[in-house]
Motif scaffolding. Structure first.
Motif: not given
Length: 791
Positions: A705-709, A681-687, A714-717, A692-694
């Motif tokens: 770079v920001i677009e790739e990050v 839950v912390i990993r997902k919250t951080t992602a 968003s795509d990573t499980n 949103e921060m970016l």
């Protein structure tokens, strides 16, 4: 004429049969299980009486008017159900209007109309007294209370009925003496619990009323009560004790009804045996009885009576303060507070020492919030009892040698934030501490104000101001009331109040009484203005922190908006902003790892950062304020397993990215560490929050770079296995040019620590694995960081 006479006679016979049934229906009440089934019957009987007024000639009802009128008045005033009281009032009104034969009908209707009978306490205690002034209704009302209400199954009705008898006694003292008391006395030791309880209370209330009546008329009580009645009253306690009727089921009902010394002491020691609902009433009754008993039997003239007995009583209560039973501590604390001055003479310091132990928190008594509350109440009461004498002995007076000790005990009570399954029970202690501080301070102000130290006044006002900024409405209102009472006390003014003129401007005297502290919309806009006063800033900010970062929607909304308004008002005042920020950092540092304050503080920081309240520092790279804030946030979240705290920390880290300079890399490093936290839950919250921060702060890197990050985030499980997620996280670190956290071996860390003993890195070994937490001085590649346990 013959037909009319025959018809009237026929109706008279019918009414003679029907009216007694209707009158019985007006008072019908039967308990079945936990409910009463009589209200529908009583309501129907009221309707029949209403119908009588519309259907029959006044001459036909004349023989029964007195009975019906008395019964309707009794139902309108003494019925348990509001609908029945109002139905009886409406029926009485209909009869007054259409029949015109009800005695004093207009006067009674004025006092007992539809709306007036809505409040049951007002009916029993006020309206009944007015109606009893009419002779036609006096004795029927008293008889109804004695026969049907003081033995009622509902305890509230029993108690209201006995208080009503107290108020009605001056209307018919001879009837009470000659008829009522002789009837009640045999029932005081009967077998039925409800009857026994009600009759004892009734005897007490009637006797009390007669004694006041005798005092007013400058007569002896024996002029109303003969020797037989007095002896019967004396035997109640002895007979109840002999039959052991204070014990077992129903004991909590019997204890408040009498008051000899043994019973008082036994009641104070047996509070743990009764239900919580009855506990407070028993304490109040026992303490009230103790005060009366001491004044009557222990204090005869200046020298007193039986000094040995007095000393033994005080010693018994002081020793009881060390009991392992919380309720015994409560009872004996309040008992000491109720003792008259003669019994405290020469023992005041000893009493204070005993109460100090009660009000102190220790590992064994941390859960004893109720005893600490009652101990603080007792401190103020004994101070008021012994009085003030600056140069006097500390064993007899409040003086210069013990005033610091008294204030320290009371001020310590404002730091009690104990919680248990009941919630914030420490609030009871803080409320009692504020009340006692007010009472002691006003006592000193009116007698010897020079005993009040400048620092003490400042502590009192600042601590009470902190309570007035906190989240619980009731206690905030109490704190606000105490604050304004001390501010505007004029007989003479309380000395040394800091920023008195500014306070009087923020809280005008004209609004001191009407100001609604319970309303967040009124309270917080005023409270936040205290942030501009140096003496109050730290304490008010501490109180506001738990409100702004709290859970109650309305409290959070008004407190946060008020703080934002204040911060916006000082945006162009660098000195004011620096003062606020220094205080904020001090509050954070003082409450580090204190979750009661630190978790709401993180939530408050998130809101402040999101609202741009610190934009004044954005223009300067590596400003010391956000740097120190980052350090404290890292310390707070280090090793934490509290999901709520970690989520709040993530939000604050994201908010700190707005400040330029080297700290951006440190912020990103902390966030990327959390992308591989053991808790999914912390990993997902951080992602999610980094994404949103970016979007919000796109200047932290190149657009591509920001677009790739953001695509990776968003795509990573983020529920996947940690080895895979570390690869994704490390790739993001490379893209953002942030050092990658590295897994290290035990040997590497040991050697690194040997060569760098001053760094202060914390590491432990568990399950043959190394866990390392980063210190700010540790190289970025030395290991995983605070919130991340290496898996």
């Amino acid at each position: 004429m013959q037909d009319f006479t025959y018809s009237s006679y026929f109706l008279f016979q019918i009414f003679s049969t029907v009216v007694p049934v209707i009158l019985k229906g007006l008072t019908y009440d039967e308990k079945r299980g936990a409910c009463s089934v009589g209200s529908n019957v009583r309501d129907s009987a009221c309707y029949v009486c209403w119908a009588f007024a519309r259907a029959y000639d006044p001459l036909e009802l004349r023989p029964f008017v007195k009975q019906i009128a008395s019964a309707l008045v009794i139902a309108a005033v003494f019925d348990r159900d509001i609908n029945c009281r109002r139905a009886a009032s409406a029926a009485f009104q209909e009869n007054v209007g259409r029949q015109g034969t009800f005695p004093h009908g207009i006067d009674i209707l004025t006092a007992a109309d539809y709306f007036a009978v809505g409040n049951i306490a007002n009916c029993f205690l006020n309206i009944s007294v007015y109606i009893a002034g009419f002779p036609e209704y006096n004795q029927p009302m008293i008889d109804h209370l004695v026969n049907m209400k003081i033995n009622h199954w509902d305890g509230v009705i029993r108690e209201l009925s006995t208080k009503a008898l107290h108020n009605l006694t001056p209307r018919a003292p001879e009837y009470m003496t000659n008829e009522v008391l002789p009837k009640l006395l045999p029932l005081t030791v009967g077998t039925d619990l409800h009857t026994r309880h009600g009759t004892i209370l009734a005897c007490a209330e009637i006797t009390h009323a007669l004694s006041k009546l005798a005092e007013e008329n400058k007569r002896s009580i024996t002029s109303y009560l003969d020797e037989k009645i007095l002896e019967g009253l004396k035997q109640i306690h002895l007979e109840l004790s002999r039959r052991q009727l204070y014990r077992g089921l129903g004991g909590e009902l019997m204890r408040p009804a009498d008051g000899w010394q043994w019973l008082i002491n036994d009641s104070l020691q047996s509070l743990h045996l009764v239900s919580s609902n009855a506990r407070q009433q028993i304490k109040e009754s026992a303490v009230s009885a103790l005060a009366a008993l001491c004044n009557e039997y222990y204090c005869t003239g200046e020298e007193g009576a039986n000094p040995a007995q007095q000393d033994e009583l005080v010693k018994q209560y002081i020793s009881g303060l060390q009991s392992h039973e919380e309720m015994i501590r409560c009872g004996f604390s309040l008992a000491l507070g109720a003792l008259p001055r003669l019994l405290l003479k020469g023992k005041f310091q000893e009493v204070l020492e005993g109460l100090k132990r009660v009000t102190s928190v220790s590992p064994e008594t941390v859960s004893f919030a109720e005893s600490r509350r009652d101990g603080l109440k007792a401190i103020a009461k004994v101070c008021l009892t012994v009085g003030v004498k600056g140069e006097g002995s500390p064993t007899e007076y409040v003086c210069k040698n013990n005033i610091a000790q008294i204030y320290n005990m009371l001020l310590n009570g404002l730091n009690d934030y104990t919680t248990d399954s009941r919630g914030d029970v420490g609030a009871w202690v803080r409320e009692a501490a504020m009340t006692s501080l007010k009472e002691v301070t006003l006592l000193l102000t009116q007698t010897e104000p020079e005993l009040i130290d400048t620092d003490v006044t400042k502590q009192i006002m600042c601590c009470v101001a902190q309570q007035s900024a906190e989240k619980i409405d009731r206690f905030r209102a109490h704190a606000g009331s105490v604050f304004l009472t001390l501010l505007y006390f004029d007989n003479p003014p309380v000395p040394h109040i800091p920023h008195r003129e500014e306070l009087e401007r923020i809280f005008p005297r004209s609004e001191a009484i009407t100001f609604n502290w319970n309303a967040e919309s009124q309270a917080f806009p005023r409270i936040t203005q205290l942030l501009g006063l140096a003496s109050y800033r730290y304490h008010v900010l501490t109180g506001l922190t738990v409100s702004v970062g709290g859970l109650t929607e309305s409290t959070v909304r008004y407190s946060s908006q008020s703080m934002f308004d204040y911060l916006k008002s000082i945006q162009n005042d660098m000195d004011a902003m620096n003062n606020f920020c220094e205080t904020l950092l001090q509050v954070f540092e003082d409450n580090l790892l204190n979750d009661r304050v630190s978790v709401p503080l993180l939530k408050m920081l998130d809101q402040i950062l999101a609202n741009g309240c610190f934009d004044i520092f954005v223009a300067e790279e590596n400003h010391p304020f956000p740097m120190k804030l980052l350090k404290l946030c890292k310390e707070e979240s280090r090793k934490s397993k509290d999901v709520q705290k970690l989520r709040s920390s993530i939000a604050v880290f994201c908010g700190l990215i707005q400040f330029p300079g080297d700290m951006r890399k440190q912020v990103l490093f902390q966030l990327f560490l959390l992308l591989c936290h053991p808790f999914p839950v912390i990993r997902k919250t951080t992602a999610s929050q980094v994404y949103e921060m970016l979007i919000t702060y796109s200047e932290v890197a190149e657009p591509d770079v920001i677009e790739e990050v953001m695509t990776i985030l968003s795509d990573t499980n983020w529920d996947a296995d940690l080895p895979f997620l570390r690869k994704q996280r490390n790739y993001i670190c490379d893209l953002m040019k942030v050092p990658k956290p590295q897994l290290v071996t035990k040997q590497d860390v040991t050697m690194w620590g040997l060569f760098n003993p001053y760094i202060g890195t914390s590491c432990i070994t568990k399950y043959n694995r190394l866990y390392l937490w980063e210190s700010p001085a540790v190289p970025a590649n030395a290991g995983e960081s605070a919130a991340l346990k290496i898996s």
